[in-house]
Design an enzyme around this catalytic site. Sequence first.
Site, mmCIF file in Angstrom:
data_model
loop_
_atom_site.group_PDB
_atom_site.id
_atom_site.type_symbol
_atom_site.label_atom_id
_atom_site.label_comp_id
_atom_site.label_asym_id
_atom_site.label_seq_id
_atom_site.Cartn_x
_atom_site.Cartn_y
_atom_site.Cartn_z
ATOM 1 N N HIS A 1 132.329 47.529 95.234
ATOM 2 C CA HIS A 1 133.691 47.908 94.854
ATOM 3 C C HIS A 1 134.232 48.976 95.806
ATOM 4 O O HIS A 1 133.526 49.515 96.663
ATOM 5 C CB HIS A 1 133.766 48.372 93.393
ATOM 6 C CG HIS A 1 133.245 49.749 93.123
ATOM 7 N ND1 HIS A 1 133.496 50.428 91.964
ATOM 8 C CD2 HIS A 1 132.472 50.594 93.859
ATOM 9 C CE1 HIS A 1 132.916 51.611 91.981
ATOM 10 N NE2 HIS A 1 132.289 51.740 93.120
ATOM 11 N N CYS B 1 133.182 56.820 96.891
ATOM 12 C CA CYS B 1 133.549 55.573 96.215
ATOM 13 C C CYS B 1 134.889 55.027 96.717
ATOM 14 O O CYS B 1 135.303 53.934 96.350
ATOM 15 C CB CYS B 1 133.558 55.747 94.693
ATOM 16 S SG CYS B 1 131.956 55.373 93.940
ATOM 17 N N HIS C 1 131.243 49.488 99.005
ATOM 18 C CA HIS C 1 129.852 49.937 98.839
ATOM 19 C C HIS C 1 129.383 49.338 97.527
ATOM 20 O O HIS C 1 130.188 48.837 96.735
ATOM 21 C CB HIS C 1 129.767 51.472 98.802
ATOM 22 C CG HIS C 1 130.474 52.037 97.633
ATOM 23 N ND1 HIS C 1 131.828 52.256 97.632
ATOM 24 C CD2 HIS C 1 130.052 52.360 96.385
ATOM 25 C CE1 HIS C 1 132.195 52.712 96.452
ATOM 26 N NE2 HIS C 1 131.133 52.777 95.672
ATOM 27 N N HIS D 1 126.738 49.134 93.921
ATOM 28 C CA HIS D 1 125.961 49.831 92.891
ATOM 29 C C HIS D 1 125.052 48.822 92.200
ATOM 30 O O HIS D 1 125.422 47.655 92.058
ATOM 31 C CB HIS D 1 126.869 50.450 91.824
ATOM 32 C CG HIS D 1 127.722 51.569 92.327
ATOM 33 N ND1 HIS D 1 127.233 52.840 92.531
ATOM 34 C CD2 HIS D 1 129.041 51.618 92.667
ATOM 35 C CE1 HIS D 1 128.210 53.612 92.967
ATOM 36 N NE2 HIS D 1 129.322 52.897 93.074
ATOM 37 N N ASP E 1 128.078 39.622 89.000
ATOM 38 C CA ASP E 1 126.873 39.892 89.777
ATOM 39 C C ASP E 1 127.020 39.416 91.223
ATOM 40 O O ASP E 1 127.405 38.266 91.465
ATOM 41 C CB ASP E 1 125.680 39.193 89.124
ATOM 42 C CG ASP E 1 124.363 39.593 89.752
ATOM 43 O OD1 ASP E 1 124.199 40.784 90.097
ATOM 44 O OD2 ASP E 1 123.480 38.722 89.896
ATOM 45 N N HIS E 2 126.727 40.319 92.174
ATOM 46 C CA HIS E 2 126.861 40.039 93.606
ATOM 47 C C HIS E 2 128.287 39.666 93.997
ATOM 48 O O HIS E 2 128.518 38.909 94.944
ATOM 49 C CB HIS E 2 125.839 38.998 94.075
ATOM 50 C CG HIS E 2 124.450 39.551 94.147
ATOM 51 N ND1 HIS E 2 123.731 39.881 93.017
ATOM 52 C CD2 HIS E 2 123.670 39.883 95.199
ATOM 53 C CE1 HIS E 2 122.558 40.376 93.381
ATOM 54 N NE2 HIS E 2 122.492 40.406 94.690
ATOM 55 N N GLU F 1 126.331 53.500 86.230
ATOM 56 C CA GLU F 1 126.710 53.185 87.605
ATOM 57 C C GLU F 1 125.673 53.739 88.579
ATOM 58 O O GLU F 1 125.441 53.177 89.650
ATOM 59 C CB GLU F 1 128.096 53.734 87.927
ATOM 60 C CG GLU F 1 128.661 53.203 89.233
ATOM 61 C CD GLU F 1 130.096 53.619 89.436
ATOM 62 O OE1 GLU F 1 130.976 52.755 89.307
ATOM 63 O OE2 GLU F 1 130.340 54.810 89.705
HETATM 64 NI NI NI Z 1 131.193 53.418 93.674
#
Ligand code: NI
Length: 137
Positions: A16, A35, A41, A43, A81-82, A126
């Site tokens: 995200h 972020c 990037h 998580h 997911d992914h 997170e």
């Molecule tokens: Ni982040």
Amino acid sequence: MPLLTVTRRITFSAAHRVHNPALSDAENTRLFGKCNHPNWHGHNYVLEVSVSGEPDSATGYVIDLGLVKRIVESEFVQRVDHKNLNLDVPFLSGTNPTCENIILACWRVLEPALRPSRLSRLRLWETENNYVEYEGR
Ligand code: NI
């Protein structure tokens, strides 16, 4: 009858960028730090899904946690997911994908999918140190 809460833990990974297009680049950097990195990037999220109710007289279960796992995977995890949470996920479209906004979207998806069982709490980690909780209020 006693009221009990059972919880299933499920993990997923996603990319995200936390960014508010209404604010300047400098303000986004100041507010969101790493972020806000423009090239995304990731998580490794941990989602905890809690269902509350009375244990069934036949099974002794509030709900079969295997069923919770299957519902959460098919209705939510497979869709995030992914994936890139800014670009790939229709139910997050137009939202800034903070942990808070992700958990609210998750509730909107899972609460009806788990009925007639009662979703009572979501917790979304997170990082190892940060999580958000929501109880539907
Ligand atoms: Ni982040």
